[in-house]
Design a protein around this motif. Sequence first.
Motif, PDB file in Angstrom:
ATOM      1  N   LEU A 123       0.820  -1.214   0.000  1.00  0.00           N
ATOM      2  CA  LEU A 123       0.000   0.000   0.000  1.00  0.00           C
ATOM      3  C   LEU A 123       0.849   1.257   0.000  1.00  0.00           C
ATOM      4  CD1 LEU A 123      -2.837  -0.881   2.501  1.00  0.00           C
ATOM      5  CD2 LEU A 123      -2.861  -1.005   0.027  1.00  0.00           C
ATOM      6  N   LEU A 144       1.119   3.551  -2.990  1.00  0.00           N
ATOM      7  CA  LEU A 144       0.125   4.576  -3.303  1.00  0.00           C
ATOM      8  C   LEU A 144       0.614   5.974  -2.976  1.00  0.00           C
ATOM      9  CD1 LEU A 144      -3.134   2.845  -2.078  1.00  0.00           C
ATOM     10  CD2 LEU A 144      -2.560   3.451  -4.426  1.00  0.00           C
ATOM     11  N   GLN A 169      -6.715   6.423  -5.544  1.00  0.00           N
ATOM     12  CA  GLN A 169      -5.645   6.925  -6.392  1.00  0.00           C
ATOM     13  C   GLN A 169      -4.511   7.462  -5.522  1.00  0.00           C
ATOM     14  OE1 GLN A 169      -6.521   9.122 -10.057  1.00  0.00           O
ATOM     15  NE2 GLN A 169      -8.682   9.005  -9.500  1.00  0.00           N
ATOM     16  N   HIS A 171      -1.652   4.512 -11.154  1.00  0.00           N
ATOM     17  CA  HIS A 171      -1.773   3.266 -10.401  1.00  0.00           C
ATOM     18  C   HIS A 171      -2.958   3.392  -9.447  1.00  0.00           C
ATOM     19  CE1 HIS A 171      -0.230   1.225  -6.523  1.00  0.00           C
ATOM     20  NE2 HIS A 171      -0.763   0.284  -7.261  1.00  0.00           N
ATOM     21  N   TYR A 172      -3.777   2.365  -9.374  1.00  0.00           N
ATOM     22  CA  TYR A 172      -4.930   2.334  -8.471  1.00  0.00           C
ATOM     23  C   TYR A 172      -4.805   1.165  -7.502  1.00  0.00           C
ATOM     24  CZ  TYR A 172      -7.815   5.428 -11.458  1.00  0.00           C
ATOM     25  OH  TYR A 172      -8.338   6.480 -12.168  1.00  0.00           O
ATOM     26  N   MET A 173      -5.457   1.328  -6.353  1.00  0.00           N
ATOM     27  CA  MET A 173      -5.733   0.187  -5.503  1.00  0.00           C
ATOM     28  C   MET A 173      -7.236   0.081  -5.350  1.00  0.00           C
ATOM     29  SD  MET A 173      -4.822  -0.752  -1.540  1.00  0.00           S
ATOM     30  CE  MET A 173      -6.074   0.369  -0.930  1.00  0.00           C
ATOM     31  N   LYS A 189     -10.312  -1.928  -3.264  1.00  0.00           N
ATOM     32  CA  LYS A 189     -10.401  -2.612  -1.975  1.00  0.00           C
ATOM     33  C   LYS A 189     -11.849  -2.738  -1.526  1.00  0.00           C
ATOM     34  CE  LYS A 189      -8.880  -2.089   2.855  1.00  0.00           C
ATOM     35  NZ  LYS A 189      -8.229  -1.192   3.834  1.00  0.00           N
ATOM     36  N   LYS A 229      -8.100  -6.909  -1.585  1.00  0.00           N
ATOM     37  CA  LYS A 229      -7.671  -5.689  -2.246  1.00  0.00           C
ATOM     38  C   LYS A 229      -6.700  -6.066  -3.359  1.00  0.00           C
ATOM     39  CE  LYS A 229      -4.493  -5.239   1.612  1.00  0.00           C
ATOM     40  NZ  LYS A 229      -4.256  -4.538   2.879  1.00  0.00           N
ATOM     41  N   ASP A 277      -4.052  -4.221  -6.669  1.00  0.00           N
ATOM     42  CA  ASP A 277      -3.490  -3.065  -7.351  1.00  0.00           C
ATOM     43  C   ASP A 277      -3.539  -3.305  -8.850  1.00  0.00           C
ATOM     44  OD1 ASP A 277      -1.665  -1.219  -5.242  1.00  0.00           O
ATOM     45  OD2 ASP A 277      -2.143  -3.248  -4.568  1.00  0.00           O
ATOM     46  N   ASN A 310      -0.255  -5.342 -16.185  1.00  0.00           N
ATOM     47  CA  ASN A 310      -1.023  -5.848 -15.056  1.00  0.00           C
ATOM     48  C   ASN A 310      -0.725  -7.313 -14.776  1.00  0.00           C
ATOM     49  OD1 ASN A 310      -2.508  -3.673 -13.924  1.00  0.00           O
ATOM     50  ND2 ASN A 310      -3.779  -3.616 -15.764  1.00  0.00           N
ATOM     51  N   ILE A 318       6.284   1.348  -8.831  1.00  0.00           N
ATOM     52  CA  ILE A 318       5.719   0.581  -7.721  1.00  0.00           C
ATOM     53  C   ILE A 318       6.789  -0.296  -7.085  1.00  0.00           C
ATOM     54  CG2 ILE A 318       4.082  -1.251  -7.132  1.00  0.00           C
ATOM     55  CD1 ILE A 318       2.284  -0.122  -9.400  1.00  0.00           C
TER      56      ILE A 318
END
Length: 368
Positions: free
Chosen positions: A7, A10, A46, A72-74, A76, A90, A92, A116, A183
């Motif tokens: 995380l 992010l 975001q 990049h997104y997470m 959840k 969750k 990414d 991805n 990342i």
Amino acid sequence: MKRFLILAALTLLAASCGRHGDTFTVKGTITDSLSTIEGAKIVFYQADGTKEEVPIVNGKFSFTGKADLEKHYMVKLDFDQEMPFEHGLKADFIAVPGTIRINLNNPPKVRGGKLNRQLNAYMTEVDDIINDFSSKALALIEEKGKDAAMSTVFAMQDSINAIIVDKSKAVFDANSQNVLGAIALSNVIYDMTPEEFIACYDKAADFIRNHPGIQKAKARAEAYISTAEGRMFTDFEGTDAKGNTVKLSDYVGKGQPVLVDFWASWCGPCKEEIPNIKAIYEEFGSRGLTVLGVPVWDGDNSASRRVMDELGMEWDQIFTGEDTAPTDSYGIDAIPHIILFGADGTILKRDLRGEQIKTAVEEALTSE
């Protein structure tokens, strides 16, 4: 794993410039029983702190956004109310154009584009390494007891941390111009040596290098390198117990070794080291060693003073409150951080712990 949290990535990536005009659409599935709790929802986070919520409808959810290979997104599973547990539901993903399919059950799976696939494989591999370490560490502690097991656990942690760093560096090297590389780099910034980080920084895309978080890490790495063992000390100032201005140079470079402990009242590991520091002070203080404490990141230092009284810390202190200049100047990102300076102000050893302290002090005094 000093800092290894997926995380945390992010916080690395700022909102991008949106250079790709296409859109992406997430088509998600979640059938885990947690998703049926009243108030359950899916949240897309975001890097700039914004988030968007979408409902779960018959175990499905969807979301559309602007595609961008620097974004990049997470995603959840979240709830309207605070829950008394943490779950692993969750995932990414990178905002590649087209359809991105996410299965948010445990373990999560992401499909949609080469980046991805690579991201999912990388994170799954790292999670497996960490989970395996956690299982083995807990079993060892249960078998031998915490005190007897911890030295082995720390050695195991160092070993798997090195593996994670190597894997992350390999991912970064192959993706230094896109967000996957960002990342991977962000996950191990504080587990790399300063030299390793600078080498990665030099290869990174501009959008990675220009991010404030990366700039801060670069400054820390450069400060650490400039205060490495063998370099001369860097001065800073604070106040003494009476409130008078005092500098590190009032102690260091005055003809005898100086042991400096950067610590804080709220830091458990710092307080665990205090008995070691106290023993060093009592044994070597009369033999030409100066011991000095530097309470850092500790408000007005009133709590520092209480801990000093409680633990019988009789050696001098340079109180710095919330001023980060002392730690910034030495590239310190975690405490305790214990540095031994030579008689002339040269940095002999840094980041000492436990028995290392006594060994380094004895060597310094013997060589004088």
